[in-house]
Structure formats: C-alpha cells, structure tokens
Write an enzyme that holds these catalytic residues in place. Structure first.
Site, mmCIF file in Angstrom:
data_model
loop_
_atom_site.group_PDB
_atom_site.id
_atom_site.type_symbol
_atom_site.label_atom_id
_atom_site.label_comp_id
_atom_site.label_asym_id
_atom_site.label_seq_id
_atom_site.Cartn_x
_atom_site.Cartn_y
_atom_site.Cartn_z
ATOM 1 N N GLU A 461 0.823 -1.212 0.000
ATOM 2 C CA GLU A 461 0.000 0.000 0.000
ATOM 3 C C GLU A 461 0.854 1.258 0.000
ATOM 4 O OE1 GLU A 461 -3.068 0.027 -0.697
ATOM 5 O OE2 GLU A 461 -3.266 -2.143 -0.612
ATOM 6 N N HIS A 464 1.560 2.213 -3.465
ATOM 7 C CA HIS A 464 0.520 3.073 -4.035
ATOM 8 C C HIS A 464 0.708 4.519 -3.563
ATOM 9 C CE1 HIS A 464 -1.962 0.135 -6.034
ATOM 10 N NE2 HIS A 464 -2.226 -0.545 -4.934
ATOM 11 N N HIS A 467 3.330 6.300 -5.434
ATOM 12 C CA HIS A 467 2.843 6.648 -6.772
ATOM 13 C C HIS A 467 2.118 7.993 -6.721
ATOM 14 C CE1 HIS A 467 1.186 4.592 -10.696
ATOM 15 N NE2 HIS A 467 1.875 5.674 -10.951
#
Length: 670
Positions: A461, A464, A467
């Site tokens: 996670e 993510h 990102h």
C-alpha cells in the site's frame, strides 16, 4: 451553510481536509453546492461563443469542479474507512447525484463538439506531449461515455448508469452489513485454541464493541479464507468460520450481481461492444479480451497442478483428505514441519511500529531519499488515523501521508490507498495520500504483532502512496495512480520487494521486547516457507479473476440464471473448481467488481505482476537498493502518473517490452 468547512479551500497544510471541523451533516450540502457550481462552470465552457481552444475548453475543464473534487475526495475515503449512520443515510443519494452529474457532462453535445473539433485539429495546435495526451484522453472518455449516441440512446444510457450506481452502492452496503451480522460468535475460550494471546484479546475487545460482553467475536474480512483458519485447532470452528465467510449476503447480493452484470452488458452493447469485458479491456494496457483470456488460460494448468501437489502433501500430513477449512491449518503444520517455522513464533519479531518506521519508511528513504515525519498536530477522520509529512531528498515538502491501520466495524475490509488531495502543477496542489489497513487493534498498552502477509501489505500500500506522492504532472486528470486499471497495481507490487530485502528485513525484524534480530536461520526458513502454497494462492486468485471475467463477458440479453449456479459453471468451465480451494472472493461478497471499480478488471493484479516481476529482476540485476535505480523508477514511471503511455513508461525503465518469464518463475509456474 455558511459554516460548512468544505465550501472553502482548507487552510491546513497541503490542503488536508479539515476533519476536526467536519460532521456528517456537512457532506450532502457540499455535494449539492459542488455539483451546482461545476454544472455552471461546464455550461459556460460548452456555450462559450469563442471558437474552442485548448485553454478555453480542455484546460478550463481541468480547472473546473474544485469544490466537488474536495468534497468527493474526503467523502469517498470516509465512506469506506469510517462509514457512520449519517453517511449511510446519504450514500445512495450521493451515488445517484454524482452518476447523473457525470452523465450531464459527458452527454452534452455542445461540449463534445468543442472537444472533437480540437481533437480533429490536434496536429496543428502545437501542444506539448502532456497536453496532447490530455486532449486525446478527453475525447476517448467522452466517446466511451456515449457522446456519439442518439438522443434516445443517450437517455437510455442515463437510466442504465443510474441503476448501476444504485445497485453497486446497495451491494457494498450489503457486504458491510453481512460482515457484521455473519461474524462468528464464540462463547468458550477452548474454541480459540491455537490463536495467540493478543488475537484472543482482540476477539474479546471485538465482542465488547459489538455488545457481546463475555464472549469472543471473529469478524469477517472481505476475502474468503480468514486469517484465523491457519491457527484455530478446533476443526468445527474452522468449518463454521469459513462457512460464515462463504455464505455472506447470498440472499441480498446474489440477485444484485445478476442485475449489475446484465445492466453492464446492456450498456456495453449500447456503446458498441460485445460485452462489458470488451468495453473495459479496450481502454487498458491489455487492449483486448483475447489478451486477458490468453494470459489467464496460460496460468491455470500449472497453478492447478501445483495446488493438487500441495493438497497431496497436506492430506498426508493430516492423515486423510482435507476440506477447504483445513487447508490453511495444515499448510501451517507442513510449513512448520518442513521449514521449522511457526507463524506465531514469527510475530514477536514483526511489531507494527518497527515495520512501519524501520521497514517501510526506511526502504523508501534508501531507494528514493525521502524522509517521513509524524505530524501529531494534524488530525484525520478517526482517532486511529496518523498524519505524516513527507520530505524530498533536498528537504522540500512533498506532501502528507495518512495511515489508518486498524480494523473496526465501520471500515470495509481489505487495504487500499486514496488521494485526499491530488498533485497537479496547474492548480499548484501537492498530494495528500491515505493508506487504509485492517490490522486487529491490540489491547491498550500492547504492541500490534503482524503476520508476514500483513507486513507485505504495508509495503504494497505504501507503493501506491509513493505513486501518489511522487506524481509530477501538470493536469489533475493524470495525477498519481490515474493510470489504466491493469497498470495501477504494478508500482505497488514492486514496492513489496523491499519487505524481504536483507538490509531492510534486518532493521525491522527484531523482537519487540528484547530488540534481538530475527535469527538468520528463521529468516531463511520464513522465506522458504513463504514459497510453499503458491499453488493455492494462485488458484484462489485465478478463480476470482476468472469469475469476474465470466460475469462480465455476458452478452446483452443473456440471463445468467441463478447466481450461485452461474458461479459454479464458470469455475468448472475455467478448470478452477477445486472444492478445497474456493475463490478468493465469491460472487456475493466480491465488492471489487460489483461494488467498486474493478469490474472486468480483477485480472489486473496478475497482469501487473508480469510487469512487477520483470522490474524486480531489473532492480536486482542493477544492484538492488541503489538511489540511482530509485531515481530512474521515480523519474520515468512513478512521477508520470497517467501523463505518458504506461507501457512506454515501463519501457523507459526496463529498456524493452515486458517478459512473462520472471512471473512464471516467481510463482513456480514454469
């Protein structure tokens, strides 16, 4: 409501939503105001008497709707992470409002005419690559949303979208309610034999929170195989727990699944596609249903063969055939026998705070140069939420990172990332990112001790989150994880590699009481043990992906019949109907595809893993945990968001198109 804190930009650092001042009553009026303002802004763009230009049409659309974006970002996260009775009461209305508003924009003939005119003249506009891609994406989105349909077909599309939005909202609410109602209640401490002391304490605390004082409650996580199945000694309790998980929401969500699948099929046909799967695949890196079908079909036979071999080993250990509720339990026994490893013996070395700071954050510092500092002066939407400020290697502020670690009845299952504020240069916004998890909350004063699977999820996670935090784009449309569905999991899966990187593991895998590092032999055995069970894990996943694909490959007008019978036929046809290996999600609690954004897209995890495994191979070949590697991955891929063709971004890192062989080797499928 002049005192509504959502109506003005947040004064907090990085635009963090002012959660301390927010109440449930603020959301609906803010949605209504936000939709009204956005509608007026878009109407002015569509009716502008000046000829269309990129600035007065496409860029103007990117600037519009800022209030609605603020409201929706805060609401969407809280509706998933801490849904209250007040939010539940407005959820269906909000879903209907936002679906209708999206149609109002995408089905406006005057607005589409301006975008289409710019698209046709794009070669003469002198646009930079990101602006050109934005124009092309806008035109594609409008066409896929029905802009070219006749007035009658546009009206039918509005009806379908409204019904789909309502059914998806109801599906998700039913799963949440069924998870609460179906929780396994135990009244004898002997029934919890095998669970660790902190897990027993968490079950007791869960019972108290649900009004079951004096008992123990094992709440259901959103997937099929509950974590406790690996540990509970009582076979009947295991059977009951798995049955509770697999039987969830059959009466309510079975018919809804049929409704959603058939409505999506009709919508796809209206838009010119043979199925919803074809509609979805056309705008992904896969590009076609054939590409997805071929990959899944290639993986099934070796995965099933591996699972059958594992079943034989488990049956030998158990002294007879095993059932689905036995698999995880006897897998642990075999792992312990073969590798002398016990999950409960590992957990004291995997303390949450150490994993987070000395593992997840430390790895990001080493690879990308960032530092993460807690901001206790800033608050989230629940007391458990923690806020951190993220600084770049040069000391400049990148954004905020929120983490919501613990399970509670008001949070949906699983783990996920949301952007509360999206990075974009056009509006001068820096990102505010949240990670949600569902770790059992320890008793006050006690540490949270993790399984290695939970450690892996923390790294995933945060991948993510990186990102989103590293996004460096001009337009909000492209920010962070705004990439095709079958690409979005790729960067987060790459980040999992650092969980087992020796230098990182040595920092965080320390006994929470003594500080002693996890013994080297235990580390080696843990990694070896993790490879046992790839057959089960792959078949479990593929069964869910193929079930999603079957539901959404239905042509318009075809009645799937009884949903559970359809499910059984689909699994049998795909060759993954192993009774001892149920799908990771069954139809009636498959929120990813019926209540979320993964319809005809659950295959994306394995599709992304092809890219992930190949990129991990690149990192390892180029020296592993080196800042130079991190800079390339960040600059060429993470920072680009959706502003560059995703496969071109991959090639910019890897130097070529992806190869599937690293994935096959990783999963033992070669």
């Amino acid at each position: 409501m002049t005192t509504n804190p959502l109506l003005e930009p947040s004064p907090l650092p990085y635009g963090l939503p002012p959660f301390a001042a927010l109440t449930d009553d603020h959301y609906l009026p803010a949605f209504e105001r936000g939709i009204a303002e956005h509608t007026a802004e878009v109407r002015r763009i569509a009716t502008d008497p000046e000829p269309p230009t990129f600035a007065n049409t496409v860029e103007a659309l990117e600037r519009s709707g800022r209030l609605l974006a603020r409201v929706r970002a805060a609401y969407d996260n809280q509706a998933a992470a801490h849904v209250t009775d007040g939010l539940l009461a407005i959820e269906a209305r909000v879903s209907a409002m936002t679906a209708a508003h999206a149609d109002e924009i995408h089905l406006d003939p005057a607005l589409y005419a301006r975008i289409d005119a710019l698209y046709e003249a794009r070669a003469d506009l002198g646009l930079d690559p990101e602006s050109l891609r934005l124009l092309e994406r806008y035109r594609t989105d409008f066409v896929r949303a029905g802009a070219r349909l006749s007035p009658a077909d546009r009206e039918r599309l509005r009806e379908l979208n409204a019904r789909i939005a309502a059914a998806a909202t109801e599906f998700g609410q039913n799963v949440l309610a069924a998870g609460k109602d179906g929780a396994l209640v135990l009244d004898d401490p002997a029934q919890l034999s095998g669970l660790s002391a902190d897990a027993v304490a968490a079950a007791a605390a869960n019972a108290r929170e649900l009004g079951r004082e004096g008992g123990w409650v094992l709440s259901l996580r959103n997937f099929t195989n509950q974590l406790e199945l690996a540990l509970l000694d009582d076979r009947d309790v295991r059977r009951r727990l798995l049955a509770a998980a697999m039987d969830r929401a059959q009466d309510t969500n079975g018919p809804l699944a049929v409704t959603l699948a058939t409505l999506r099929a009709e919508r796809a046909a209206l838009l010119g596609y043979p199925s919803h799967a074809a509609y979805t695949a056309a705008d992904t890196t896969a590009g076609s249903t054939e590409a997805v079908t071929d990959l899944l079909a290639r993986l099934v036979p070796p995965a099933v063969a591996n699972a059958r071999q594992e079943a034989e080993a488990l049956a030998q250990a158990a002294g007879g055939p095993i059932e689905a509720w036995d698999w995880a339990y006897w897998s642990e026994k075999v792992r312990k026998e073969r590798h002398d490893i016990d999950q409960n013996a590992l957990r004291p070395y995997l303390e949450l705070e150490a994993v987070l700071r000395d593992g997840v954050f430390h790895a990001a510092h080493e690879v990308y140069g960032i530092t993460v500092t807690e901001r206790p002066d800033l608050v989230g939407y629940h007391p458990d939420v923690r806020v951190f400020e993220v600084f770049d290697a040069d000391g400049s502020g990148l954004g905020l990172f929120l983490i919501d670690l613990f399970a509670r009845p008001t949070k949906r299952g699983g783990a996920w990332m949301n952007a509360l504020v999206e990075q974009c240069g056009l509006l001068g916004q820096r990102p505010v990112i949240v990670n949600n998890h569902n770790i059992a909350k320890p008793a006050p004063g006690e540490p949270a001790l993790l399984t290695f699977s939970q450690v892996d999820t923390l790294f995933h996670e945060f991948g993510h989150a990186l990102h989103g935090l590293f996004s460096d784009v001009r337009y909000p449309y492209f920010s962070g994880t705004a990439v095709p569905r079958d690409f979005v999991e790729y960067p987060s899966q790459v980040n999992e590699m650092w969980a087992t990187w020796p230098e990182v593991l040595a920092r965080y895998a320390r006994h929470h009481e003594t500080g002693e590092p996890m013994p080297a032999g235990m580390v080696d055995r843990m990694l070896a043990a993790a490879r046992f069970g790839e057959g089960f894990a792959t078949v479990e996943y593929l069964a869910a992906a193929l079930l999603d694909w079957a539901w959404h490959s239905l042509p318009a007008g075809q009645d799937p019949g009884d949903p559970l019978e359809f499910e059984a036929r689909a699994l049998a046809a795909a060759g993954v109907d192993l009774p001892a290996v149920p799908p990771r999600y069954r139809t009636t609690y498959f929120t990813h595809i019926f209540g979320g954004g993964y319809s005809a897209g659950y295959y994306s995890y394995i599709w992304s893993e092809v890219l992930d495994a190949d990129t991990v191979d690149w990192f390892e070949t180029n020296g592993g945990m080196r800042r130079a590697n991190g800079e390339v991955f960040r600059r060429e891929l993470l920072a680009k968001g959706g502003s560059k063709d995703p496969m071109a971004a991959f090639a910019a890192v890897r130097g070529r198109a992806p190869h599937v062989e690293p994935l096959l080797a990783r999963r033992g499928l070669n």
